[in-house]
Design a protein around this motif. Sequence first.
Motif, PDB file in Angstrom:
ATOM      1  N   ASN A 198       0.813  -1.201   0.000  1.00 49.70           N
ATOM      2  CA  ASN A 198       0.000   0.000   0.000  1.00 49.70           C
ATOM      3  C   ASN A 198       0.854   1.262   0.000  1.00 49.70           C
ATOM      4  O   ASN A 198       0.447   2.305  -0.480  1.00 49.70           O
ATOM      5  CB  ASN A 198      -0.924  -0.017   1.226  1.00 49.70           C
ATOM      6  N   ASN A 249      -5.473  -5.623  -1.290  1.00 50.64           N
ATOM      7  CA  ASN A 249      -5.238  -4.268  -0.786  1.00 50.64           C
ATOM      8  C   ASN A 249      -6.090  -3.204  -1.462  1.00 50.64           C
ATOM      9  O   ASN A 249      -5.652  -2.087  -1.679  1.00 50.64           O
ATOM     10  CB  ASN A 249      -3.753  -3.903  -0.977  1.00 50.64           C
ATOM     11  N   SER A 287      -6.982  -2.561   3.546  1.00 47.88           N
ATOM     12  CA  SER A 287      -7.275  -3.995   3.583  1.00 47.88           C
ATOM     13  C   SER A 287      -8.680  -4.303   3.079  1.00 47.88           C
ATOM     14  O   SER A 287      -9.652  -3.644   3.469  1.00 47.88           O
ATOM     15  CB  SER A 287      -7.130  -4.523   5.017  1.00 47.88           C
ATOM     16  N   GLY A 345       0.620  -3.913   3.778  1.00 49.02           N
ATOM     17  CA  GLY A 345      -0.214  -4.702   2.884  1.00 49.02           C
ATOM     18  C   GLY A 345      -0.742  -5.946   3.574  1.00 49.02           C
ATOM     19  O   GLY A 345      -0.246  -6.351   4.638  1.00 49.02           O
ATOM     20  N   THR A 346      -1.749  -6.566   2.972  1.00 51.92           N
ATOM     21  CA  THR A 346      -2.257  -7.821   3.524  1.00 51.92           C
ATOM     22  C   THR A 346      -1.245  -8.948   3.348  1.00 51.92           C
ATOM     23  O   THR A 346      -1.322  -9.964   4.037  1.00 51.92           O
ATOM     24  CB  THR A 346      -3.603  -8.202   2.876  1.00 51.92           C
TER      25      THR A 346
END
Length: 379
Positions: free
Chosen positions: A94, A257, A289, A318-319
């Motif tokens: 992100n 994301n 998320s 980020g995830t």
Amino acid sequence: MDRTEILRWLHRKLAAPATGTKRRIVRFRRHGDYKRFLNVWTEWAASSAKRERVRHLPLIQGFSFPDEGGASSGFPVKAVWLEADQPVAVDAPNIMPKPTTADRGIPWGVQKIKAPLAWSSTTGHRIKVGVIDTGVDFNHPDLKQSLGRGINLLNRSALPFDDNGHGTHIAGTIAAANQVHGMIGVAPRATVYPVKAFDNNGSAFVSDIVLGIEWCVNNGMNVINMSFGMKSRSKSLLSAVNHAYNSGVIIVASSGNDGKRKAVDYPARYPQTIAVGATTRLRRVAPFSNRGMHIDIYAPGDKILSAWLRGKYNEMSGTSMATSHVSGAIALLLAQHPDLSPGDIKTILKKSMVPLRGTKVPRVTGELDIVRMLQAAER
């Protein structure tokens, strides 16, 4: 479909120049047809200079071919399933990675999920975590004790060296082990096996992922970390995921994301995986998320410090980062309870998660807590 038909189709399929990027997966409905095709292809490939353009996918009884100008036409559709070999991308951070020279120690996410409180009883010893990603920096001082050889699916004769950075970051959060000068991951005595399926741009095809899953199953991985996603469903990928699930391998996947409230990327959306969303230091869902009913658990994913290329460190959000925390936690759990099935582990995670802050229904899906997870496994 007889031998002559197969050979004619193969030659026509590969007659087009290898200039495009489209591919198609062919899976056989009947095992006998698959074996017949495999026998002909094996003999043909031994003498063909174009054999590298065909990917054999034994896990799903299929093949992936270049798909130039509709070259898939002419195949007996009633005998097979056909689908696009879709592109897949690692979950882009992100925020851009931020190099750092600050003291590493135990990153905040590892602290937040209470991993250090578990290390007196479990460190993930003997648990194998396959990381299907961009490879890893084998020379990183924090990872030297934490890596198995793995495989490079893009170049079988080379080690799966990372030329992107994403895979090294994931591996660091799972199992970094350099307490004197570097950082510590969630499960410092687990072993990460890098499976390089993604190129330096973080791009791959579904067929690369299928081959990665097959390698993990065949080489005894306990956990597969999948910090990547795609928007549309793939029956071939689902078939491979099902095979791993039925073999007792736990698949942990990132939700994506896009900041969507009711959408989760594949393969995280499949019920056979553990779908992970990302949280911040304040135990709130990170704005980037994806979230919703398909998320199984949340974990720290905002501004996560971990290993990077050339022995360095980077901060990423980020995830993907959240997923690696959960993979490490499962390694800690399996080191104590090696007979747990993928279904058992998902149940334990859901039972033991901590309610999130700032949500209207906090008990639906919560954040990872390793101490509570280990306690739930004893009940």
